[in-house]
Enzyme design. Structure first.
Site, PDB file in Angstrom:
ATOM      1  N   TYR A  22       0.797  -1.233   0.000  1.00 19.45           N
ATOM      2  CA  TYR A  22       0.000   0.000   0.000  1.00 19.45           C
ATOM      3  C   TYR A  22       0.825   1.276   0.000  1.00 19.45           C
ATOM      4  O   TYR A  22       0.256   2.365   0.064  1.00 19.45           O
ATOM      5  CB  TYR A  22      -0.947  -0.005   1.211  1.00 19.45           C
ATOM      6  CG  TYR A  22      -1.821  -1.240   1.287  1.00 19.45           C
ATOM      7  CD1 TYR A  22      -2.681  -1.558   0.232  1.00 19.45           C
ATOM      8  CD2 TYR A  22      -1.775  -2.101   2.381  1.00 19.45           C
ATOM      9  CE1 TYR A  22      -3.477  -2.702   0.277  1.00 19.45           C
ATOM     10  CE2 TYR A  22      -2.566  -3.240   2.436  1.00 19.45           C
ATOM     11  CZ  TYR A  22      -3.412  -3.532   1.376  1.00 19.45           C
ATOM     12  OH  TYR A  22      -4.197  -4.664   1.426  1.00 19.45           O
ATOM     13  N   HIS A 100      -8.080  -0.548  -6.609  1.00 17.36           N
ATOM     14  CA  HIS A 100      -7.298  -1.092  -5.488  1.00 17.36           C
ATOM     15  C   HIS A 100      -5.866  -0.608  -5.631  1.00 17.36           C
ATOM     16  O   HIS A 100      -5.332  -0.568  -6.744  1.00 17.36           O
ATOM     17  CB  HIS A 100      -7.309  -2.627  -5.496  1.00 17.36           C
ATOM     18  CG  HIS A 100      -8.690  -3.181  -5.382  1.00 17.36           C
ATOM     19  ND1 HIS A 100      -9.364  -3.228  -4.181  1.00 17.36           N
ATOM     20  CD2 HIS A 100      -9.541  -3.652  -6.321  1.00 17.36           C
ATOM     21  CE1 HIS A 100     -10.568  -3.727  -4.390  1.00 17.36           C
ATOM     22  NE2 HIS A 100     -10.710  -3.982  -5.681  1.00 17.36           N
TER      23      HIS A 100
HETATM   24  C1  DQA Z   1      -7.268  -3.206  -1.164  1.00 14.20           C
HETATM   25  C2  DQA Z   1      -7.107  -4.707  -1.399  1.00 14.20           C
HETATM   26  C3  DQA Z   1      -8.007  -5.502  -0.477  1.00 14.20           C
HETATM   27  O1  DQA Z   1      -7.841  -6.892  -0.693  1.00 14.20           O
HETATM   28  C4  DQA Z   1      -7.662  -5.215   0.974  1.00 14.20           C
HETATM   29  O2  DQA Z   1      -8.541  -5.898   1.834  1.00 14.20           O
HETATM   30  C5  DQA Z   1      -7.639  -3.751   1.267  1.00 14.20           C
HETATM   31  C6  DQA Z   1      -7.030  -2.844   0.297  1.00 14.20           C
HETATM   32  C7  DQA Z   1      -6.269  -2.380  -2.012  1.00 14.20           C
HETATM   33  O3  DQA Z   1      -6.476  -1.173  -2.115  1.00 14.20           O
HETATM   34  O4  DQA Z   1      -5.303  -2.932  -2.534  1.00 14.20           O
HETATM   35  O5  DQA Z   1      -8.016  -3.327   2.347  1.00 14.20           O
HETATM   36  O6  DQA Z   1      -8.564  -2.835  -1.540  1.00 14.20           O
END
Ligand code: DQA
Length: 149
Positions: A22, A100
């Site tokens: 992230y 995502h």
């Molecule tokens: C997410 C990916 C999801 O699997 C995870 O649960 C998240 C973040 C992403 O931004 O990569 O909380 O949505």
């Protein structure tokens, strides 16, 4: 044109979560990048984040009457199992873009499933903050096209 940016469960913790997936930007940093791009595109963005599923459904319901023209949504883990949020999104007729930060398809198997995939215009994942910026561009372009019909 107003575009709604929705962030789901645990996404207020960006900046503290696993940087490998992230990065180090906070949700506030992402919002300011989105605001800069929104200015460039001459659109208005409203960002909403909640850790409560019902609140997310209610915000989506609100998009019926607040002149939202498109939605960009990162629902976090809800993406993989929330039929309630899916059903709320499915009532809308405006374009919805799923985003995502991480490449969910290169991670654990439970992340490969999105219960939204058949009702969204498209999914953008794996580009970090750029997933949101690409999502805003896609939402803007889709909204322009749907308003021409
Ligand atoms: C997410 C990916 C999801 O699997 C995870 O649960 C998240 C973040 C992403 O931004 O990569 O909380 O949505």
């Amino acid at each position: 044109m107003k575009i709604l940016i929705l962030n789901g469960v645990n996404l207020n913790m960006f900046g503290k979560r696993d940087p490998k997936h992230y990065g180090t930007e906070t949700l506030g940093d992402i919002d300011s990048e989105l605001s800069k791009l929104a200015k460039e595109l001459s659109v208005t963005v409203e960002s909403f984040q909640t850790n409560h599923e019902g609140e997310m459904c209610e915000r989506i319901h609100g998009a019926h009457t607040d002149s939202t023209k498109a939605i960009v949504i990162n629902a976090g883990a809800w993406t993989h199992y929330s039929f309630a949020i899916r059903d709320a999104l499915a009532i809308l007729t405006i374009p919805i873009i799923e985003v995502h930060m991480s490449n969910v398809h290169a991670r654990e198997e439970f992340r490969h499933i999105s219960v939204f995939s058949s009702i969204v215009r498209g999914q953008i994942c794996g580009f970090g903050v750029d997933s949101y910026l690409l999502g805003l561009r896609a939402a803007y372009s889709a909204a322009l096209k749907s308003s021409r019909i």
